[in-house]
Motif scaffolding. Structure first.
Motif, PDB file in Angstrom:
ATOM      1  N   ASP A 134       0.826  -1.205   0.000  1.00  0.00           N
ATOM      2  CA  ASP A 134       0.000   0.000   0.000  1.00  0.00           C
ATOM      3  C   ASP A 134       0.861   1.257   0.000  1.00  0.00           C
ATOM      4  OD1 ASP A 134      -2.284  -1.521   0.077  1.00  0.00           O
ATOM      5  OD2 ASP A 134      -2.448  -1.494   2.265  1.00  0.00           O
ATOM      6  N   SER A 135       2.024   1.175   0.639  1.00  0.00           N
ATOM      7  CA  SER A 135       2.856   2.366   0.767  1.00  0.00           C
ATOM      8  C   SER A 135       3.725   2.625  -0.452  1.00  0.00           C
ATOM      9  CB  SER A 135       3.771   2.238   1.999  1.00  0.00           C
ATOM     10  OG  SER A 135       4.658   1.157   1.835  1.00  0.00           O
ATOM     11  N   GLU A 136       3.815   1.661  -1.361  1.00  0.00           N
ATOM     12  CA  GLU A 136       4.700   1.822  -2.511  1.00  0.00           C
ATOM     13  C   GLU A 136       3.933   1.809  -3.829  1.00  0.00           C
ATOM     14  OE1 GLU A 136       7.645   2.608  -2.089  1.00  0.00           O
ATOM     15  OE2 GLU A 136       8.015   2.074  -0.028  1.00  0.00           O
ATOM     16  N   LEU A 137       2.688   2.183  -3.788  1.00  0.00           N
ATOM     17  CA  LEU A 137       1.919   2.252  -5.025  1.00  0.00           C
ATOM     18  C   LEU A 137       2.518   3.308  -5.942  1.00  0.00           C
ATOM     19  CD1 LEU A 137      -1.689   2.023  -3.576  1.00  0.00           C
ATOM     20  CD2 LEU A 137      -0.443   0.246  -4.789  1.00  0.00           C
ATOM     21  N   SER A 138       2.124   3.282  -7.204  1.00  0.00           N
ATOM     22  CA  SER A 138       2.685   4.212  -8.176  1.00  0.00           C
ATOM     23  C   SER A 138       2.450   5.652  -7.730  1.00  0.00           C
ATOM     24  CB  SER A 138       2.041   3.976  -9.543  1.00  0.00           C
ATOM     25  OG  SER A 138       0.642   4.175  -9.468  1.00  0.00           O
ATOM     26  N   PHE A 139       3.376   6.497  -8.116  1.00  0.00           N
ATOM     27  CA  PHE A 139       3.366   7.916  -7.765  1.00  0.00           C
ATOM     28  C   PHE A 139       2.326   8.598  -8.641  1.00  0.00           C
ATOM     29  CE2 PHE A 139       6.473  11.728  -7.360  1.00  0.00           C
ATOM     30  CZ  PHE A 139       5.633  12.307  -6.443  1.00  0.00           C
ATOM     31  N   GLN A 140       1.130   8.874  -8.094  1.00  0.00           N
ATOM     32  CA  GLN A 140      -0.002   9.297  -8.908  1.00  0.00           C
ATOM     33  C   GLN A 140      -0.092  10.813  -9.043  1.00  0.00           C
ATOM     34  OE1 GLN A 140      -2.831   6.883  -6.437  1.00  0.00           O
ATOM     35  NE2 GLN A 140      -3.621   6.286  -8.437  1.00  0.00           N
ATOM     36  N   ASN A 141      -0.698  11.251 -10.139  1.00  0.00           N
ATOM     37  CA  ASN A 141      -1.000  12.660 -10.322  1.00  0.00           C
ATOM     38  C   ASN A 141      -2.200  13.043  -9.475  1.00  0.00           C
ATOM     39  OD1 ASN A 141       0.834  13.878 -12.321  1.00  0.00           O
ATOM     40  ND2 ASN A 141       0.072  12.249 -13.647  1.00  0.00           N
ATOM     41  N   PHE A 142      -2.125  14.208  -8.868  1.00  0.00           N
ATOM     42  CA  PHE A 142      -3.218  14.683  -8.016  1.00  0.00           C
ATOM     43  C   PHE A 142      -4.525  14.748  -8.800  1.00  0.00           C
ATOM     44  CE2 PHE A 142      -5.799  18.131  -6.249  1.00  0.00           C
ATOM     45  CZ  PHE A 142      -5.885  17.752  -4.918  1.00  0.00           C
ATOM     46  N   SER A 143      -4.452  15.257 -10.028  1.00  0.00           N
ATOM     47  CA  SER A 143      -5.667  15.420 -10.835  1.00  0.00           C
ATOM     48  C   SER A 143      -6.258  14.089 -11.272  1.00  0.00           C
ATOM     49  CB  SER A 143      -5.367  16.282 -12.066  1.00  0.00           C
ATOM     50  OG  SER A 143      -4.328  15.714 -12.823  1.00  0.00           O
ATOM     51  N   ASP A 144      -5.435  13.009 -11.302  1.00  0.00           N
ATOM     52  CA  ASP A 144      -5.961  11.692 -11.655  1.00  0.00           C
ATOM     53  C   ASP A 144      -6.713  11.062 -10.490  1.00  0.00           C
ATOM     54  OD1 ASP A 144      -4.840  11.910 -14.157  1.00  0.00           O
ATOM     55  OD2 ASP A 144      -3.018  10.806 -13.629  1.00  0.00           O
ATOM     56  N   VAL A 145      -6.291  11.379  -9.267  1.00  0.00           N
ATOM     57  CA  VAL A 145      -6.941  10.817  -8.075  1.00  0.00           C
ATOM     58  C   VAL A 145      -8.187  11.610  -7.722  1.00  0.00           C
ATOM     59  CG1 VAL A 145      -6.648  10.266  -5.624  1.00  0.00           C
ATOM     60  CG2 VAL A 145      -4.739   9.962  -7.211  1.00  0.00           C
ATOM     61  N   PHE A 146      -8.061  12.943  -7.754  1.00  0.00           N
ATOM     62  CA  PHE A 146      -9.190  13.814  -7.407  1.00  0.00           C
ATOM     63  C   PHE A 146      -9.656  14.508  -8.686  1.00  0.00           C
ATOM     64  CE2 PHE A 146      -6.331  13.626  -3.707  1.00  0.00           C
ATOM     65  CZ  PHE A 146      -7.180  12.989  -2.808  1.00  0.00           C
ATOM     66  N   MET A 170      -3.031  18.977   6.571  1.00  0.00           N
ATOM     67  CA  MET A 170      -2.254  20.022   5.900  1.00  0.00           C
ATOM     68  C   MET A 170      -1.770  19.483   4.564  1.00  0.00           C
ATOM     69  SD  MET A 170       0.285  21.820   8.671  1.00  0.00           S
ATOM     70  CE  MET A 170      -0.286  23.015   9.881  1.00  0.00           C
ATOM     71  N   VAL A 171      -1.436  20.387   3.673  1.00  0.00           N
ATOM     72  CA  VAL A 171      -0.781  20.020   2.418  1.00  0.00           C
ATOM     73  C   VAL A 171       0.596  20.681   2.399  1.00  0.00           C
ATOM     74  CG1 VAL A 171      -0.790  20.231  -0.098  1.00  0.00           C
ATOM     75  CG2 VAL A 171      -2.917  19.707   1.124  1.00  0.00           C
ATOM     76  N   LEU A 257     -14.461  21.069   1.284  1.00  0.00           N
ATOM     77  CA  LEU A 257     -14.409  22.500   1.001  1.00  0.00           C
ATOM     78  C   LEU A 257     -12.977  23.019   0.847  1.00  0.00           C
ATOM     79  CD1 LEU A 257     -17.084  23.738   3.577  1.00  0.00           C
ATOM     80  CD2 LEU A 257     -17.410  23.311   1.141  1.00  0.00           C
ATOM     81  N   ARG A 258     -11.991  22.325   1.451  1.00  0.00           N
ATOM     82  CA  ARG A 258     -10.689  22.927   1.588  1.00  0.00           C
ATOM     83  C   ARG A 258      -9.534  22.230   0.896  1.00  0.00           C
ATOM     84  NH1 ARG A 258      -9.031  26.446   5.255  1.00  0.00           N
ATOM     85  NH2 ARG A 258      -7.277  26.343   3.827  1.00  0.00           N
ATOM     86  N   LEU A 259      -9.690  20.996   0.440  1.00  0.00           N
ATOM     87  CA  LEU A 259      -8.536  20.281  -0.104  1.00  0.00           C
ATOM     88  C   LEU A 259      -7.917  21.032  -1.278  1.00  0.00           C
ATOM     89  CD1 LEU A 259      -6.610  17.915  -0.284  1.00  0.00           C
ATOM     90  CD2 LEU A 259      -8.303  16.717  -1.690  1.00  0.00           C
ATOM     91  N   TYR A 260      -8.732  21.407  -2.255  1.00  0.00           N
ATOM     92  CA  TYR A 260      -8.204  22.063  -3.450  1.00  0.00           C
ATOM     93  C   TYR A 260      -7.614  23.432  -3.098  1.00  0.00           C
ATOM     94  CZ  TYR A 260     -10.419  18.424  -6.218  1.00  0.00           C
ATOM     95  OH  TYR A 260     -10.768  17.218  -6.757  1.00  0.00           O
ATOM     96  N   ARG A 261      -8.268  24.108  -2.164  1.00  0.00           N
ATOM     97  CA  ARG A 261      -7.745  25.405  -1.729  1.00  0.00           C
ATOM     98  C   ARG A 261      -6.407  25.226  -1.018  1.00  0.00           C
ATOM     99  NH1 ARG A 261     -10.885  29.736   2.221  1.00  0.00           N
ATOM    100  NH2 ARG A 261      -9.160  31.199   2.446  1.00  0.00           N
ATOM    101  N   ALA A 262      -6.286  24.180  -0.192  1.00  0.00           N
ATOM    102  CA  ALA A 262      -5.043  23.925   0.522  1.00  0.00           C
ATOM    103  C   ALA A 262      -3.901  23.621  -0.452  1.00  0.00           C
ATOM    104  CB  ALA A 262      -5.231  22.772   1.504  1.00  0.00           C
ATOM    105  N   VAL A 263      -4.197  22.857  -1.501  1.00  0.00           N
ATOM    106  CA  VAL A 263      -3.180  22.572  -2.521  1.00  0.00           C
ATOM    107  C   VAL A 263      -2.709  23.876  -3.163  1.00  0.00           C
ATOM    108  CG1 VAL A 263      -2.818  21.537  -4.795  1.00  0.00           C
ATOM    109  CG2 VAL A 263      -3.932  20.214  -2.991  1.00  0.00           C
TER     110      VAL A 263
END
Length: 507
Positions: A134-146, A170-171, A257-263
């Motif tokens: 679980d900790s070594e999954l592929s390094f994903q793009n933020f926009s692909d996950v969310f 936090m981000v 409400l805040r994830l995208y703003r935090a990024v």
């Protein structure tokens, strides 16, 4: 994909083995990594790697002891030893466990390791079952996950799966010095960050976003987060010998409400260092080394008006070929910016003032290029260079009549050829945008409309005076598609070519 485990007590060597080889391209993935043989045995039971790369001298369980235990459980597993000890006694013991390769840390190269991977891959049994870490999954793009900011249900589900739902978050945004982009391996950053966060036992997830690495993590202990950021910065700087920068968002609890703003906050504060290069870690919330933004900066209307005045002054100096004055105005605009938001706005305003003369670029691409420079002086110099390379600087306005007359004469005598604006502009060494602008000013017609009008007039003449087939006439005026010719003729003249030949409309 074939699972690999790395067992090495030197942290940076372990990270280097994970990062400096393109494991995925070779058909492998890093399933786990351990700092000694004892951890390696536990992780083997969980992930059953097919290839194990290990050091020898480790405590409390050595690499040879670990290999002995694993070989009792698995006769197929492959071993590669990378050790600081080039000793025959160790090599003798290693041979008993069927070691594929014995390398010395002080002399081995990546090619020595990758050369044997095809042989190991060819021996991999199709029936062998493994579990992905679980900790070594592929390094994903933020926009692909969310993918959808409005899909709060999927977001909450994802956070629960990764133990990040019921805690403040936090981000942290991390990036290298963009000036040295080509010499930095982003996977190296990823693996160093991941290893340190795992050691600190803080729930987290890492993502890529452009040239940023984003870390979404549990911020229940905000001071610990800042301490980790300082450790990350020190480790990355020592390992890569190149500058790296961190931006930390304000803490938040409601991710919908805040994830995208935090990024956005983290990435912006990460970029702020160009206004103070002595700072490498910034906190969006307003510490002594941070810049805190408000939604409506004071004097916003006045700043907008002032920027418009400066842009007009810049255009006037450029069109008057006063380069030194233009440089002074650009530097005044760029160096008056106090934060990254105002810098973005200033660069955008300058680009927008001149973009119509650049047919090969888009504002968004130029913005990205300029803002990836980590130095205000370099941004100002680059903008000046771009402006003075635009084609209006190579042509006097007094020559515009001559250029238009040349284009008109060429159109009338070459109707059967390619008459794109680009080809016409290339012929007289102008930009397409500038040619179109001058042509309209001198004739009152858009260049494409003028070309179409000339072609339809010639088609009418040929329909009246010859018996040539309609398709042939279309080819003669540069329109080889008969359906398109008929449609264009009908739209322009008001009837089909065949009807026009029988009964031309009264002029």
């Amino acid at each position: 994909m074939i699972p690999v485990m790395i067992v090495e007590d030197e942290f940076l060597v372990r990270v280097g083995l994970k990062s400096l080889i393109d494991w995925n391209a070779c058909g492998f993935y890093i399933a786990a990594d351990a700092s000694n043989g004892q951890e390696g045995l536990a992780l083997y039971e969980k992930y059953h790697p097919y290839l194990i790369i290990t050091d020898i001298r480790m405590s409390p369980v050595s690499g040879l002891e670990m290999m002995d235990e694993i070989r009792k459980l698995d006769s197929e597993v492959k071993f590669i030893i990378i050790s600081a000890y080039n000793d025959f006694a160790y090599a003798q013991q290693a041979i008993r466990y069927g070691v594929e390769l014995y390398l010395c840390k002080s002399t081995f190269k990546n090619d020595d390791l990758t050369a044997i991977l095809p042989k190991i891959k060819a021996s991999y049994p199709d029936t062998r079952q493994t579990e992905t870490s679980d900790s070594e999954l592929s390094f994903q793009n933020f926009s692909d996950v969310f993918t959808d900011a409005s899909d709060t249900g999927s977001l909450e589900k994802y956070l629960k799966q990764h133990h990040l739902a019921d805690c403040p978050k936090m981000v942290i945004a991390v990036r290298h010095d963009r000036h040295n982009h080509n010499s930095i391996n982003q996977n190296l950053y990823h693996n160093i960050i991941l290893n340190i966060l795992k050691r600190c036992q803080i729930p987290c997830q890492l993502f890529k976003k452009d040239d940023f690495i984003l870390c979404l993590l549990d911020a229940s202990d905000a001071e610990k987060v800042h301490s980790i950021a300082r450790e990350l910065h020190k480790t990355l700087l020592n390992y890569t010998k190149q500058a790296c920068y961190f931006g930390i968002s304000a803490p938040f609890t409601r991710p919908a409400l805040r994830l995208y703003r935090a990024v956005n906050e983290a990435c912006l504060t990460c970029n702020e260092f160009i206004f103070d290069k002595s700072v490498h870690i910034r906190d969006f919330t307003g510490s002594s080394t941070s810049i805190c933004y408000s939604c409506q900066p004071c004097g916003n209307a006045a700043n907008n008006a002032n920027m418009e005045i400066k842009a007009e002054r810049l255009m006037s100096s450029v069109f008057s070929f006063r380069k030194e004055e233009s440089e002074a105005i650009i530097r005044e605009i760029i160096f008056s910016c106090t934060n990254y938001r105002s810098l973005e706005k200033s660069v955008f305003t300058i680009l927008l003032s001149f973009i119509e003369y650049d047919n090969s670029s888009m504002v968004s691409a130029l913005m990205e290029r300029e803002l990836k420079k980590d130095d205000l002086d370099r941004i100002a110099s680059s903008l000046l260079e771009w402006i003075y390379a635009l084609p209006f600087n190579t042509m006097a306005v007094s020559n515009s009549n001559e250029y238009v007359e040349t284009v008109i004469a060429y159109i009338k005598s070459h109707l059967s050829e390619n008459l794109s604006i680009q080809s016409l502009a290339d012929m007289i060494h102008l930009s397409p945008n500038y040619l179109g602008k001058v042509f309209y000013q001198k004739t009152g017609s858009f260049l494409n409309n003028y070309i179409t009008g000339c072609r339809m007039n010639k088609a009418c003449e040929l329909l009246r005076s010859t018996d040539l087939p309609v398709n042939t006439i279309g080819i003669m005026i540069g329109i080889s598609n008969p359906h398109y010719f008929s449609k264009l003729f009908r739209d322009t003249i008001g009837c089909s070519p065949s009807k026009y030949r029988i009964a031309p409309p009264a002029s």
